[in-house]
Design an enzyme around this catalytic site. Structure first.
Site, mmCIF file in Angstrom:
data_model
loop_
_atom_site.group_PDB
_atom_site.id
_atom_site.type_symbol
_atom_site.label_atom_id
_atom_site.label_comp_id
_atom_site.label_asym_id
_atom_site.label_seq_id
_atom_site.Cartn_x
_atom_site.Cartn_y
_atom_site.Cartn_z
ATOM 1 N N HIS A 161 0.850 -1.284 -0.003
ATOM 2 C CA HIS A 161 0.067 0.105 0.045
ATOM 3 C C HIS A 161 0.767 1.160 -0.027
ATOM 4 O O HIS A 161 0.889 2.100 0.926
ATOM 5 C CB HIS A 161 -0.820 -0.044 0.965
ATOM 6 C CG HIS A 161 -1.836 -1.399 1.372
ATOM 7 N ND1 HIS A 161 -3.039 -1.138 2.177
ATOM 8 C CD2 HIS A 161 -1.963 -2.360 0.475
ATOM 9 C CE1 HIS A 161 -3.726 -2.306 1.956
ATOM 10 N NE2 HIS A 161 -3.059 -3.017 0.886
ATOM 11 N N TYR A 264 -12.361 10.589 3.596
ATOM 12 C CA TYR A 264 -12.930 9.580 2.700
ATOM 13 C C TYR A 264 -13.059 8.149 3.384
ATOM 14 O O TYR A 264 -13.374 7.268 2.551
ATOM 15 C CB TYR A 264 -12.321 9.582 1.371
ATOM 16 C CG TYR A 264 -12.619 10.956 0.732
ATOM 17 C CD1 TYR A 264 -13.655 11.066 -0.210
ATOM 18 C CD2 TYR A 264 -11.923 11.999 1.033
ATOM 19 C CE1 TYR A 264 -14.124 12.230 -0.721
ATOM 20 C CE2 TYR A 264 -12.176 13.281 0.331
ATOM 21 C CZ TYR A 264 -13.380 13.346 -0.566
ATOM 22 O OH TYR A 264 -13.588 14.503 -1.046
ATOM 23 N N TYR A 275 -10.111 -9.617 3.845
ATOM 24 C CA TYR A 275 -9.776 -11.007 2.999
ATOM 25 C C TYR A 275 -10.178 -12.182 3.950
ATOM 26 O O TYR A 275 -10.623 -13.138 2.823
ATOM 27 C CB TYR A 275 -8.348 -10.957 2.666
ATOM 28 C CG TYR A 275 -7.903 -9.873 1.870
ATOM 29 C CD1 TYR A 275 -8.420 -9.395 0.653
ATOM 30 C CD2 TYR A 275 -7.209 -8.834 2.228
ATOM 31 C CE1 TYR A 275 -8.130 -8.530 -0.211
ATOM 32 C CE2 TYR A 275 -6.687 -7.638 1.612
ATOM 33 C CZ TYR A 275 -7.245 -7.519 0.328
ATOM 34 O OH TYR A 275 -7.072 -6.348 -0.272
#
Length: 387
Positions: A161, A264, A275
């Site tokens: 990331h 956001y 996951y």
């Protein structure tokens, strides 16, 4: 074309109605298939090592391409792929890290400045995103005087990331996307760069009107926050406003229109789960007070990547579209836009089965793609002329 993303629940229809709906969808799909233009794909280059980003040099000077393992190369029509361009910084080439974005200065004709983002290693073997620029020499064989002007601090990534997308607005600002390094809570911490989009001048300084300028301990460079791993960034050519996209976890990939000082949501608000299938520990739902809803999202993650608005005139059928690459679902996504709303979605190139990493609109009006493979390709995509 099919509609996906933001969905509204409907009541359970009766069996005859289901049959009627299925027949309608079949007829509609068949009609679209019969009338849709044929997509053409030309392979311009293969043998690239997980290419990540491309940028067009002016005056048919070729295309600069980054390879995640640390090479910057020049592709030119009719010539062999260049040797690695010298002067590129040393990169942290582990996991998702490496040499990331390449972008030309808006004033490239005068300053020949090339911007690069990359994963940079710090103490303890952890890494973060860094951005710098240097001057491309006239022979396009070296980046001279490369200077790093931004570093994601602290360095927290063990290979995940990084973000790293770059885009310029019309006022002379540089936007940089920064992943949260797979450390979820950091995206809500304004004293950290993780999970943010930052906004700087072309020289790396903080604009005075940034939303958190002079608001310590918040970082003055921050434009928006609550992002997970933004992998697409592009200026909307019709509105002049920056758009971004980002990976959700399992589900919840989304498009945002990042505005100054807005949150956001990640990881408080998300349309995805871990996951493992379990809920995100910090999540409070899909809608959380004080956070912004995405402009568009996918319940099943395509693994979205580079994005580009189509504002060329070559292919009228693609006017007012947003193209986005898909890594997990290995497709090119075309979103039809009406102002800021997505009104239809089309999936292209599924038959090729290649991870689409970067998407750009060329000066010639074709769509150019990079495939994220060990034998990565540069592709040129268009529409066949009508017979």
């Amino acid at each position: 074309m099919t509609l996906f993303g933001n969905r509204t629940p409907i009541s359970r229809p009766t069996l005859p109605l289901i049959k009627m709906l299925l027949l309608s969808v079949f007829i509609s799909t068949a009609t679209i298939a019969a009338t849709a233009p044929t997509v053409t794909v030309t392979e311009l280059q293969d043998g690239l090592d997980h290419p990540w980003s491309l940028a067009f040099l002016p005056d048919d000077g070729g295309i600069l391409i980054t390879e995640r393992s640390g090479q910057l190369r020049l592709w030119q029509q009719g010539k062999p792929l260049s040797a690695p361009i010298k002067g590129v910084p040393t990169v942290y080439a582990k996991g998702q890290g490496g040499l990331l974005e390449v972008a030309l200065s808006p004033k490239f004709a005068q300053d020949r400045r090339v911007y690069l983002s990359f994963a940079e290693e710090g103490k303890g073997g952890k890494a973060g995103t860094a951005v710098g620029y240097g001057r491309l020499n006239p022979q396009a064989t070296a980046i001279e005087n490369f200077t790093v002007f931004f570093r994601q601090q602290p360095k927290l990534s063990t290979g995940n990331h990084f973000g790293g997308k770059l885009a310029f607005d019309k006022q002379g600002h540089l936007f940089i996307t920064l992943g949260e390094n797979n450390q979820r809570p950091t995206a809500q911490d304004l004293s950290l760069y993780q999970g943010k989009i930052v906004r700087l001048t072309l020289d790396g300084k903080v604009p005075k009107d940034n939303p958190f300028a002079n608001k310590s301990p918040a970082r003055a460079e921050i434009w928006s926050y609550g992002h997970r791993n933004p992998q697409g960034l592009a200026l909307n050519p019709w509105s002049g406003v920056m758009w971004s996209n980002e990976h959700g976890p399992k589900g919840g990939d989304e498009i945002n229109i990042p505005m100054a000082g807005k949150n956001y949501g990640w990881p408080l608000a998300t349309h995805g789960v871990n996951y493992s299938g379990l809920a995100i520990p910090e999540a409070k739902g899909t809608h959380v007070d004080g956070t912004e809803q995405p402009a568009y999202y996918w319940e099943v993650s395509p693994g979205i990547s580079g994005m580009a608005f189509y504002d060329a005139t070559r292919f009228p059928a693609w006017q007012h579209s947003l193209f986005i690459g898909a890594l997990a679902q290995k497709e090119l996504i075309r979103l039809q836009l009406d102002d800021n709303k997505v009104i239809a979605e089309e999936r292209l190139l599924a038959d090729r089965g290649e991870r689409i990493r970067d998407v750009r609109i060329g000066p010639d009006g074709y769509v150019y793609l990079l495939t994220d493979e060990s034998d990565g390709k540069l592709l040129k995509v268009g529409l066949a002329p009508k017979e």
